[in-house]
Write a protein that holds these residues in place. Structure first.
Motif, PDB file in Angstrom:
ATOM      1  N   THR A 132       9.878 110.572 -52.278  1.00 13.06           N
ATOM      2  CA  THR A 132      10.706 111.438 -51.434  1.00 13.06           C
ATOM      3  C   THR A 132      12.168 111.342 -51.872  1.00 13.06           C
ATOM      4  N   GLY A 133      12.394 110.918 -53.119  1.00 14.26           N
ATOM      5  CA  GLY A 133      13.756 110.748 -53.622  1.00 14.26           C
ATOM      6  C   GLY A 133      14.571 112.033 -53.602  1.00 14.26           C
ATOM      7  N   GLN A 134      13.886 113.146 -53.918  1.00 10.75           N
ATOM      8  CA  GLN A 134      14.573 114.439 -53.941  1.00 10.75           C
ATOM      9  C   GLN A 134      15.181 114.762 -52.566  1.00 10.75           C
ATOM     10  N   GLU A 135      14.385 114.550 -51.524  1.00  9.15           N
ATOM     11  CA  GLU A 135      14.853 114.844 -50.170  1.00  9.15           C
ATOM     12  C   GLU A 135      16.060 113.974 -49.807  1.00  9.15           C
ATOM     13  N   ILE A 136      15.974 112.677 -50.180  1.00  8.65           N
ATOM     14  CA  ILE A 136      17.043 111.746 -49.798  1.00  8.65           C
ATOM     15  C   ILE A 136      18.330 112.096 -50.557  1.00  8.65           C
ATOM     16  N   VAL A 137      18.203 112.395 -51.854  1.00  8.02           N
ATOM     17  CA  VAL A 137      19.387 112.761 -52.645  1.00  8.02           C
ATOM     18  C   VAL A 137      19.989 114.066 -52.106  1.00  8.02           C
ATOM     19  N   ASN A 138      19.129 115.060 -51.836  1.00 14.99           N
ATOM     20  CA  ASN A 138      19.631 116.335 -51.313  1.00 14.99           C
ATOM     21  C   ASN A 138      20.332 116.156 -49.974  1.00 14.99           C
ATOM     22  N   ALA A 139      19.711 115.395 -49.084  1.00 12.84           N
ATOM     23  CA  ALA A 139      20.316 115.180 -47.764  1.00 12.84           C
ATOM     24  C   ALA A 139      21.655 114.458 -47.917  1.00 12.84           C
ATOM     25  N   SER A 140      21.724 113.475 -48.836  1.00 15.19           N
ATOM     26  CA  SER A 140      22.986 112.753 -49.052  1.00 15.19           C
ATOM     27  C   SER A 140      24.059 113.705 -49.552  1.00 15.19           C
ATOM     28  N   LEU A 141      23.674 114.593 -50.487  1.00 13.54           N
ATOM     29  CA  LEU A 141      24.641 115.565 -51.013  1.00 13.54           C
ATOM     30  C   LEU A 141      25.112 116.483 -49.877  1.00 13.54           C
ATOM     31  N   GLN A 142      24.168 116.933 -49.048  1.00 11.99           N
ATOM     32  CA  GLN A 142      24.525 117.854 -47.969  1.00 11.99           C
ATOM     33  C   GLN A 142      25.444 117.195 -46.931  1.00 11.99           C
ATOM     34  N   ILE A 143      25.154 115.930 -46.605  1.00 11.45           N
ATOM     35  CA  ILE A 143      26.010 115.227 -45.639  1.00 11.45           C
ATOM     36  C   ILE A 143      27.394 114.992 -46.255  1.00 11.45           C
ATOM     37  N   SER A 144      27.433 114.645 -47.549  1.00  3.22           N
ATOM     38  CA  SER A 144      28.731 114.430 -48.211  1.00  3.22           C
ATOM     39  C   SER A 144      29.548 115.712 -48.211  1.00  3.22           C
ATOM     40  N   VAL A 145      28.883 116.848 -48.497  1.00  2.52           N
ATOM     41  CA  VAL A 145      29.586 118.141 -48.494  1.00  2.52           C
ATOM     42  C   VAL A 145      30.146 118.414 -47.099  1.00  2.52           C
ATOM     43  N   THR A 146      29.353 118.119 -46.072  1.00  2.00           N
ATOM     44  CA  THR A 146      29.801 118.340 -44.691  1.00  2.00           C
ATOM     45  C   THR A 146      31.049 117.516 -44.378  1.00  2.00           C
ATOM     46  N   LEU A 147      31.006 116.227 -44.753  1.00  2.00           N
ATOM     47  CA  LEU A 147      32.152 115.362 -44.449  1.00  2.00           C
ATOM     48  C   LEU A 147      33.393 115.828 -45.217  1.00  2.00           C
ATOM     49  N   LEU A 148      33.187 116.249 -46.470  1.00  2.00           N
ATOM     50  CA  LEU A 148      34.319 116.758 -47.249  1.00  2.00           C
ATOM     51  C   LEU A 148      34.874 118.045 -46.632  1.00  2.00           C
ATOM     52  N   ILE A 149      33.980 118.895 -46.106  1.00  2.00           N
ATOM     53  CA  ILE A 149      34.452 120.123 -45.456  1.00  2.00           C
ATOM     54  C   ILE A 149      35.282 119.762 -44.220  1.00  2.00           C
ATOM     55  N   ALA A 150      34.855 118.716 -43.499  1.00  2.00           N
ATOM     56  CA  ALA A 150      35.617 118.286 -42.320  1.00  2.00           C
ATOM     57  C   ALA A 150      37.022 117.835 -42.740  1.00  2.00           C
ATOM     58  N   ILE A 151      37.108 117.074 -43.837  1.00  2.00           N
ATOM     59  CA  ILE A 151      38.429 116.606 -44.308  1.00  2.00           C
ATOM     60  C   ILE A 151      39.265 117.803 -44.791  1.00  2.00           C
ATOM     61  N   CYS A 152      38.613 118.732 -45.502  1.00  2.00           N
ATOM     62  CA  CYS A 152      39.310 119.950 -45.950  1.00  2.00           C
ATOM     63  C   CYS A 152      39.875 120.700 -44.743  1.00  2.00           C
ATOM     64  N   THR A 153      39.057 120.814 -43.677  1.00  2.00           N
ATOM     65  CA  THR A 153      39.491 121.520 -42.469  1.00  2.00           C
ATOM     66  C   THR A 153      40.716 120.839 -41.865  1.00  2.00           C
ATOM     67  N   TRP A 154      40.683 119.510 -41.838  1.00  2.00           N
ATOM     68  CA  TRP A 154      41.818 118.750 -41.292  1.00  2.00           C
ATOM     69  C   TRP A 154      43.095 119.074 -42.081  1.00  2.00           C
TER      70      TRP A 154
END
Lengths: 114, 270
Positions: B65-87
């Motif tokens: 299930t490595g693909q799912e875990i890597v994808n989810a990590s990328l998606q969460i990282s993108v979300t957190l970066l978007i939050a910082i960008c918004t700030w």
């Protein structure tokens, strides 16, 4: 004090949830599906209703395929000559079609939940 | 084969194009800089090539299930970066605000570049796996490449339209539109991450929240395009709906707090 009580409650829930997952994991049925010449074998799979199932998909083709089921909200790339695990369910009884997105005209199947 | 390759590539390109055009409009507003986007897309494509070539190994991690875990990590990282960008975007909307907040002029572009790079790593890899898979079959590869370029072209065109649409807005409207679209994008990311984690059996399944497949099927072209743009699902699980809401709220709250802090620092300095 109030915060502490909340944290305790949250932790208790986590433990309960963890136990729940483990007990289900122990009994998860495994169903094998093979991909050969851009076709699924078997293309019709019977699965018990309201049960979590582990799909083990073995791609015998040298080319990659993407397993995709819109009604089950599942999507996963499977490289050529390799295998992949996809957990589905528990879901209600019904027919849940799936396709190979890279060869959608031939790679088609259905999961029959009974 | 031609049509399916157009749709597949269009779907992935649209997701990336929406994010790129939003962040590009924001960086144009903040610092009049656009060159970062070339490095970000280039870097993202390089990472996605590595991911695509290594997908066989990655898939074997965590009991297949490595693909799912890597994808989810990328998606969460993108979300957190978007939050910082918004700030940074809301807090430093004008040059005076940025100076008061002590933001470097390159701060936003660096954050935006990292966000785009990670987003393209995931989306680009799917297209590359698809193309690499067809490479040995010469006739089909030709058709698929043509289809992919058409999909890419339409996706980029929509991105350009979104960019000029946002740039045509004024002041507060422009800022609020950017924040709202970033919030929807973040909702989509968290929702998809929750789905990936559920597919890997890291989080339990929840019942389906609604079924709108008779109204708008996810398999229809409109359904697929809406999925790419705002994460439309015809049968979302309750956990997915909650995750979507959490992603949207994260960005909105970040924007509200940033704007309060900004207002306070302005009144303090007056």
């Amino acid at each position: 004090m109030k915060l502490q009580a909340h944290i305790k409650l949250l932790l208790r829930w986590c433990v309960l949830l963890g136990m729940g997952c483990q007990s289900v994991a122990a009994a998860t049925p495994v169903i094998e599906i093979e991909i050969r010449d851009h076709l699924f074998f078997p293309s019709e799979v019977d699965v018990p209703a309201n049960t979590k199932v582990k799909l083990l998909i073995i791609n015998r083709d040298p080319t990659p395929e993407e397993f995709e089921s819109y009604p089950l909200n599942r999507e996963k790339v499977i490289s050529g000559n390799s295998k992949a695990v996809i957990f589905i369910g528990p879901v209600k009884a019904g027919d849940y079609p799936f396709i190979g997105e890279f060869y959608p005209t031939t790679a088609q199947g259905v999961i029959r939940v009974r | 084969m031609l049509l399916s390759s157009v749709i597949l590539v269009l779907q992935e390109t649209l997701e990336a194009a929406l994010l790129v055009s939003l962040l590009l409009a924001a960086s144009q507003q903040l610092s009049h800089k656009m060159s970062w986007v070339i490095y970000a897309i280039g870097g993202g494509l390089a990472f996605s090539l590595v991911y695509a070539l290594e997908i066989g190994h990655v898939s074997e991690w965590f009991e297949y299930t490595g693909q799912e875990i890597v994808n989810a990590s990328l998606q969460i990282s993108v979300t957190l970066l978007i939050a910082i960008c918004t700030w940074v975007l809301v807090r430093g909307w004008t040059p005076e605000n940025r100076q008061r907040a002590g933001f470097r002029s390159s701060l936003f572009t660096q954050l935006a570049a990292a966000t785009v790079m990670l987003a393209i790593t995931r989306e680009g890899s799917e297209v590359l796996i698809y193309l690499i898979g067809f490479y040995p079959i010469k006739d089909v590869f030709h058709t698929v490449t043509v289809g992919s370029f058409i999909g890419l072209g339409i996706g980029i065109s929509v991105g350009v339209l979104i960019y000029f649409g946002i740039m045509g807005l004024q002041g507060r409207w422009q800022k609020n539109t950017m924040v709202s679209l970033l919030a929807l994008f973040s909702g989509k990311m968290v929702s998809q991450a929750s789905l990936q984690l559920n597919q890997a059996d890291w989080i339990p399944s929840t019942p389906v929240g609604w079924d709108s497949s008779s109204l708008l099927s996810e398999e229809s072209l409109t359904g697929k395009l809406l999925y790419a743009l705002i994460g439309y699902e015809a049968t979302p699980a309750l956990a997915q709906i909650a995750a979507y809401a959490a992603g949207v709220i994260l960005i909105l709250i970040t924007a509200i707090i940033a704007s309060r802090v900004q207002a306070e620092s302005r009144s303090a300095s007056v």
